[in-house]
Design an enzyme around this catalytic site. Structure first.
Site, mmCIF file in Angstrom:
data_model
loop_
_atom_site.group_PDB
_atom_site.id
_atom_site.type_symbol
_atom_site.label_atom_id
_atom_site.label_comp_id
_atom_site.label_asym_id
_atom_site.label_seq_id
_atom_site.Cartn_x
_atom_site.Cartn_y
_atom_site.Cartn_z
ATOM 1 C CE LYS A 268 -3.301 -2.231 3.083
ATOM 2 N NZ LYS A 268 -3.717 -2.304 4.492
ATOM 3 C CG ASP B 226 15.664 -0.910 4.806
ATOM 4 O OD1 ASP B 226 16.840 -0.517 4.857
ATOM 5 O OD2 ASP B 226 15.083 -1.381 5.798
ATOM 6 C CE LYS C 39 14.533 3.071 5.684
ATOM 7 N NZ LYS C 39 14.214 2.149 6.778
ATOM 8 C CB VAL D 250 10.850 7.512 7.324
ATOM 9 C CG1 VAL D 250 12.210 8.082 7.685
ATOM 10 C CG2 VAL D 250 10.925 6.710 6.028
HETATM 11 P P1 5GP Z 1 13.459 -3.834 1.594
HETATM 12 O O1 5GP Z 1 13.047 -5.160 1.011
HETATM 13 O O2 5GP Z 1 14.090 -2.907 0.601
HETATM 14 O O3 5GP Z 1 14.317 -4.029 2.820
HETATM 15 O O4 5GP Z 1 12.169 -3.162 2.181
HETATM 16 C C1 5GP Z 1 11.204 -2.628 1.367
HETATM 17 C C2 5GP Z 1 9.874 -2.519 2.056
HETATM 18 O O5 5GP Z 1 9.990 -2.446 3.476
HETATM 19 C C3 5GP Z 1 9.238 -1.211 1.635
HETATM 20 O O6 5GP Z 1 8.477 -1.364 0.447
HETATM 21 C C4 5GP Z 1 8.399 -0.866 2.847
HETATM 22 O O7 5GP Z 1 7.158 -1.517 2.765
HETATM 23 C C5 5GP Z 1 9.191 -1.425 3.999
HETATM 24 N N1 5GP Z 1 10.067 -0.405 4.597
HETATM 25 C C6 5GP Z 1 11.416 -0.323 4.506
HETATM 26 N N2 5GP Z 1 11.894 0.733 5.182
HETATM 27 C C7 5GP Z 1 10.799 1.362 5.692
HETATM 28 C C8 5GP Z 1 10.646 2.559 6.492
HETATM 29 O O8 5GP Z 1 11.580 3.280 6.873
HETATM 30 N N3 5GP Z 1 9.359 2.879 6.818
HETATM 31 C C9 5GP Z 1 8.278 2.131 6.445
HETATM 32 N N4 5GP Z 1 7.086 2.548 6.840
HETATM 33 N N5 5GP Z 1 8.406 1.021 5.690
HETATM 34 C C10 5GP Z 1 9.648 0.637 5.323
#
Ligand code: 5GP
Length: 189
Positions: A52, A112, A140, A162
């Protein structure tokens, strides 16, 4: 429009400093829209929003891209606890559109570790689009484990959790109009 003040959000002890304010968001989304309109002038894109978190960004971005375009959405869930993602991704809602031969632009909220995006990219490329690019609002700094091929980025931010502008914690704060550090307790689940 006069920007609203932070209102009730300013008094919320779980929220920390503003990472990207409303005006800066608006300006950058407009710039990205212009850049994308130029890049996709001759090949109208199919925007694929990742729910979402990306819904607010996608709605503003789409209006900033002055081209006819189409939308689809998908929802993914990453297994993991609280505020970290495990990289094991499950498609909760798949696309309606057939991607074959389409110019696909994936609209993501935040990258992230990059694990979600690298899974998505592999999954979508298997559907044989004519092209596939990613536009992420936030990235990030220094966190990516997987090599992420990101063509369009809104902002590079420090590696803090965040919320706001679509991003939540346990479904809260998605309608916060700016992006702020979350300093509250880790949600359960
Ligand atoms: P990744 O697979 O890149 O570690 O994480 C991606 C997903 O994790 C993003 O699409 C999001 O849903 C969630 N996410 C990662 N960092 C954050 C953050 O700082 N805040 C929030 N609300 N969701 C995050």
């Amino acid at each position: 429009m006069t920007p609203a003040s932070g209102g009730t959000w300013d008094a919320d002890p779980d929220l920390g400093e503003v990472v990207v304010d409303e005006q800066t968001l608006e300006r950058r989304v407009r710039e990205l829209g212009e850049e994308l309109a130029d890049a996709y002038r001759d090949r109208p894109p199919l925007l694929v929003g990742v729910l979402k978190g990306a819904f607010i960004f996608m709605s503003d971005l789409a209006r900033a891209i002055r081209l006819p375009l189409e939308f689809d959405v998908m929802a993914v869930a990453s297994y993991g606890s609280g505020t970290t993602s495990s990289g094991v991704v499950r498609i909760v809602k798949d696309l309606d559109a057939d991607l074959t031969g389409r110019h696909v632009l994936v609209v993501e909220d935040i990258v992230d570790s990059g694990l979600t995006l690298s899974y998505l990219r592999r999954n979508l490329l298997a559907r044989r689009p004519a092209s596939l690019e990613v536009c992420a609002l936030l990235v990030k700094e220094g966190r990516q484990q997987a090599a992420v091929d990101l063509r369009y980025v809104g902002f590079r931010i420090p590696p803090e959790f965040v919320v706001g502008y679509g991003l939540d914690v346990a479904e809260r704060y998605r309608n916060l109009p700016d992006i702020r550090v979350y300093r509250g307790p880790e949600p359960v689940g």
